[in-house]
Design a protein around this motif. Structure first.
Motif, PDB file in Angstrom:
ATOM      1  N   TRP A  53      48.406 -74.853  50.411  1.00  0.00           N
ATOM      2  CA  TRP A  53      48.688 -74.052  51.605  1.00  0.00           C
ATOM      3  C   TRP A  53      49.110 -74.908  52.799  1.00  0.00           C
ATOM      4  N   TRP A  54      48.921 -76.212  52.756  1.00  0.00           N
ATOM      5  CA  TRP A  54      49.372 -77.086  53.856  1.00  0.00           C
ATOM      6  C   TRP A  54      50.879 -77.283  53.816  1.00  0.00           C
ATOM      7  N   SER A  55      51.500 -77.014  52.667  1.00  0.00           N
ATOM      8  CA  SER A  55      52.937 -77.260  52.517  1.00  0.00           C
ATOM      9  C   SER A  55      53.767 -76.245  53.307  1.00  0.00           C
ATOM     10  N   LYS A  56      55.036 -76.547  53.482  1.00  0.00           N
ATOM     11  CA  LYS A  56      55.941 -75.611  54.167  1.00  0.00           C
ATOM     12  C   LYS A  56      56.005 -74.286  53.419  1.00  0.00           C
ATOM     13  N   LEU A  57      55.909 -74.344  52.091  1.00  0.00           N
ATOM     14  CA  LEU A  57      55.929 -73.119  51.295  1.00  0.00           C
ATOM     15  C   LEU A  57      54.690 -72.265  51.532  1.00  0.00           C
ATOM     16  N   GLY A  58      53.587 -72.909  51.887  1.00  0.00           N
ATOM     17  CA  GLY A  58      52.331 -72.202  52.116  1.00  0.00           C
ATOM     18  C   GLY A  58      52.122 -71.787  53.553  1.00  0.00           C
ATOM     19  N   GLY A  59      53.074 -72.066  54.401  1.00  0.00           N
ATOM     20  CA  GLY A  59      52.938 -71.683  55.794  1.00  0.00           C
ATOM     21  C   GLY A  59      52.564 -72.830  56.709  1.00  0.00           C
ATOM     22  N   SER A  60      52.542 -74.049  56.167  1.00  0.00           N
ATOM     23  CA  SER A  60      52.213 -75.243  56.965  1.00  0.00           C
ATOM     24  C   SER A  60      50.882 -75.108  57.695  1.00  0.00           C
ATOM     25  N   LEU A  61      49.863 -74.632  56.982  1.00  0.00           N
ATOM     26  CA  LEU A  61      48.540 -74.513  57.597  1.00  0.00           C
ATOM     27  C   LEU A  61      47.986 -75.904  57.897  1.00  0.00           C
ATOM     28  N   PRO A  62      47.165 -76.026  58.933  1.00  0.00           N
ATOM     29  CA  PRO A  62      46.613 -77.342  59.302  1.00  0.00           C
ATOM     30  C   PRO A  62      45.750 -77.934  58.181  1.00  0.00           C
ATOM     31  N   LEU A  63      45.828 -79.251  58.014  1.00  0.00           N
ATOM     32  CA  LEU A  63      45.074 -79.925  56.957  1.00  0.00           C
ATOM     33  C   LEU A  63      43.578 -79.642  57.038  1.00  0.00           C
ATOM     34  N   ASP A  64      43.033 -79.504  58.238  1.00  0.00           N
ATOM     35  CA  ASP A  64      41.594 -79.263  58.345  1.00  0.00           C
ATOM     36  C   ASP A  64      41.196 -77.847  57.915  1.00  0.00           C
ATOM     37  N   LYS A  65      42.173 -77.016  57.560  1.00  0.00           N
ATOM     38  CA  LYS A  65      41.887 -75.654  57.082  1.00  0.00           C
ATOM     39  C   LYS A  65      42.167 -75.505  55.586  1.00  0.00           C
ATOM     40  N   VAL A  66      42.791 -76.504  54.971  1.00  0.00           N
ATOM     41  CA  VAL A  66      43.191 -76.366  53.569  1.00  0.00           C
ATOM     42  C   VAL A  66      42.453 -77.316  52.622  1.00  0.00           C
ATOM     43  N   ASP A  67      41.400 -77.951  53.085  1.00  0.00           N
ATOM     44  CA  ASP A  67      40.586 -78.783  52.202  1.00  0.00           C
ATOM     45  C   ASP A  67      39.452 -77.917  51.650  1.00  0.00           C
ATOM     46  N   ARG A  68      39.875 -76.896  50.883  1.00  0.00           N
ATOM     47  CA  ARG A  68      38.969 -75.883  50.354  1.00  0.00           C
ATOM     48  C   ARG A  68      39.740 -75.013  49.368  1.00  0.00           C
ATOM     49  N   TYR A  69      39.102 -73.978  48.887  1.00  0.00           N
ATOM     50  CA  TYR A  69      39.731 -72.993  48.010  1.00  0.00           C
ATOM     51  C   TYR A  69      40.767 -72.200  48.793  1.00  0.00           C
ATOM     52  N   GLY A  70      41.934 -72.018  48.199  1.00  0.00           N
ATOM     53  CA  GLY A  70      42.982 -71.147  48.722  1.00  0.00           C
ATOM     54  C   GLY A  70      43.442 -70.275  47.562  1.00  0.00           C
ATOM     55  N   GLY A  71      42.967 -69.057  47.519  1.00  0.00           N
ATOM     56  CA  GLY A  71      43.105 -68.197  46.345  1.00  0.00           C
ATOM     57  C   GLY A  71      44.498 -67.730  45.979  1.00  0.00           C
ATOM     58  N   PRO A  72      44.586 -67.009  44.859  1.00  0.00           N
ATOM     59  CA  PRO A  72      45.855 -66.530  44.319  1.00  0.00           C
ATOM     60  C   PRO A  72      46.571 -65.526  45.222  1.00  0.00           C
ATOM     61  N   VAL A  73      47.857 -65.757  45.407  1.00  0.00           N
ATOM     62  CA  VAL A  73      48.749 -64.823  46.099  1.00  0.00           C
ATOM     63  C   VAL A  73      50.086 -64.863  45.342  1.00  0.00           C
ATOM     64  N   PRO A  74      50.124 -64.311  44.132  1.00  0.00           N
ATOM     65  CA  PRO A  74      51.365 -64.405  43.365  1.00  0.00           C
ATOM     66  C   PRO A  74      52.503 -63.650  44.055  1.00  0.00           C
ATOM     67  N   PRO A  75      53.604 -64.328  44.378  1.00  0.00           N
ATOM     68  CA  PRO A  75      54.665 -63.696  45.166  1.00  0.00           C
ATOM     69  C   PRO A  75      55.629 -62.818  44.366  1.00  0.00           C
ATOM     70  N   ASN A  76      55.729 -63.076  43.058  1.00  0.00           N
ATOM     71  CA  ASN A  76      56.796 -62.409  42.311  1.00  0.00           C
ATOM     72  C   ASN A  76      56.332 -61.546  41.143  1.00  0.00           C
ATOM     73  N   LYS A  77      55.161 -61.841  40.581  1.00  0.00           N
ATOM     74  CA  LYS A  77      54.662 -61.109  39.415  1.00  0.00           C
ATOM     75  C   LYS A  77      53.217 -61.540  39.184  1.00  0.00           C
ATOM     76  N   THR A  78      52.579 -60.972  38.185  1.00  0.00           N
ATOM     77  CA  THR A  78      51.251 -61.421  37.788  1.00  0.00           C
ATOM     78  C   THR A  78      51.341 -62.876  37.330  1.00  0.00           C
ATOM     79  N   HIS A  79      50.427 -63.710  37.815  1.00  0.00           N
ATOM     80  CA  HIS A  79      50.409 -65.127  37.441  1.00  0.00           C
ATOM     81  C   HIS A  79      49.134 -65.449  36.671  1.00  0.00           C
ATOM     82  N   THR A  80      49.237 -66.483  35.839  1.00  0.00           N
ATOM     83  CA  THR A  80      48.081 -67.014  35.127  1.00  0.00           C
ATOM     84  C   THR A  80      47.642 -68.299  35.822  1.00  0.00           C
ATOM     85  N   TYR A  81      46.356 -68.396  36.108  1.00  0.00           N
ATOM     86  CA  TYR A  81      45.783 -69.546  36.810  1.00  0.00           C
ATOM     87  C   TYR A  81      44.988 -70.381  35.812  1.00  0.00           C
TER      88      TYR A  81
END
Length: 185
Positions: free
Chosen positions: A114-142
């Motif tokens: 989620w820290w990446s540009k694709l994830g919205g460039s969230l601050p590093l101090d907010k992404v050192d944790r779980y960031g759950g599934p948000v499949p953008p195009n179809k059902t995804h397998t994790y």
């Protein structure tokens, strides 16, 4: 002597196959909605409620576990494998409750994607944790991989996946893999 060595390899292979990871947050291979995009606990669109996990029959001598949760189906949608959770867990633990990412101070957690540009460039101090599934195009397998390690890794809060793999090299006693689908509505 050869028979003894063969027997030892056989016994080691049996214990390696018995190492199992499960989650009460999955039903019939499907991740419950509350652990991803359709849940209510979020930060800037990133789901925060981490899945519960249980494991058994870890290899003897385990000093630490490393859990990696990835979405290989994301390659189709965004061009990269998406990292949802990296965490180091003490070797005497055999489960994580739901929301352990936010509540367990014994975990050492790495950066999710989620820290990446694709994830919205969230601050590093907010992404050192779980960031759950948000499949953008179809059902995804994790894919959730739990590694049993023969030593405690010298990683601090906020490590990257490549740092984890470098540190684990030569220290993996065994691993177990669990997959779950997150249904896109």
């Amino acid at each position: 002597m050869k028979k003894i060595i063969s027997l030892l390899f056989f016994l080691l292979s049996i214990s390696a196959f018995s190492f199992q990871l499960t989650s009460s947050g999955m039903k019939n291979g499907v991740i419950e909605q509350k652990y991803g995009t359709y849940g209510t606990d979020k930060y800037e669109g990133m789901p925060l409620l981490s899945l519960p996990f249980q494991w058994k029959d870890a290899p003897k001598g385990t000093k630490q576990f490393a859990l990696v949760m990835e979405d290989f189906d994301a390659v189709e949608a965004v061009g990269v494998v998406w990292i949802h959770w990296l965490t180091l867990i003490p070797g005497d633990v055999d489960s994580l409750p739901a929301n352990a990412s936010a509540t367990d101070s014994h975990l050492i957690q790495g950066y999710n994607s989620w820290w990446s540009k694709l994830g919205g460039s969230l601050p590093l101090d907010k992404v050192d944790r779980y960031g759950g599934p948000v499949p953008p195009n179809k059902t995804h397998t994790y894919t959730i991989t739990l590694y049993a390690l023969n030593k405690k890794l010298n990683l601090k809060q906020g490590f990257y996946l490549n740092q984890l793999y470098d540190a684990m090299n030569g220290h993996i006693l065994g691993k177990t893999v669990l997959t779950g689908k997150y249904i896109k509505h």
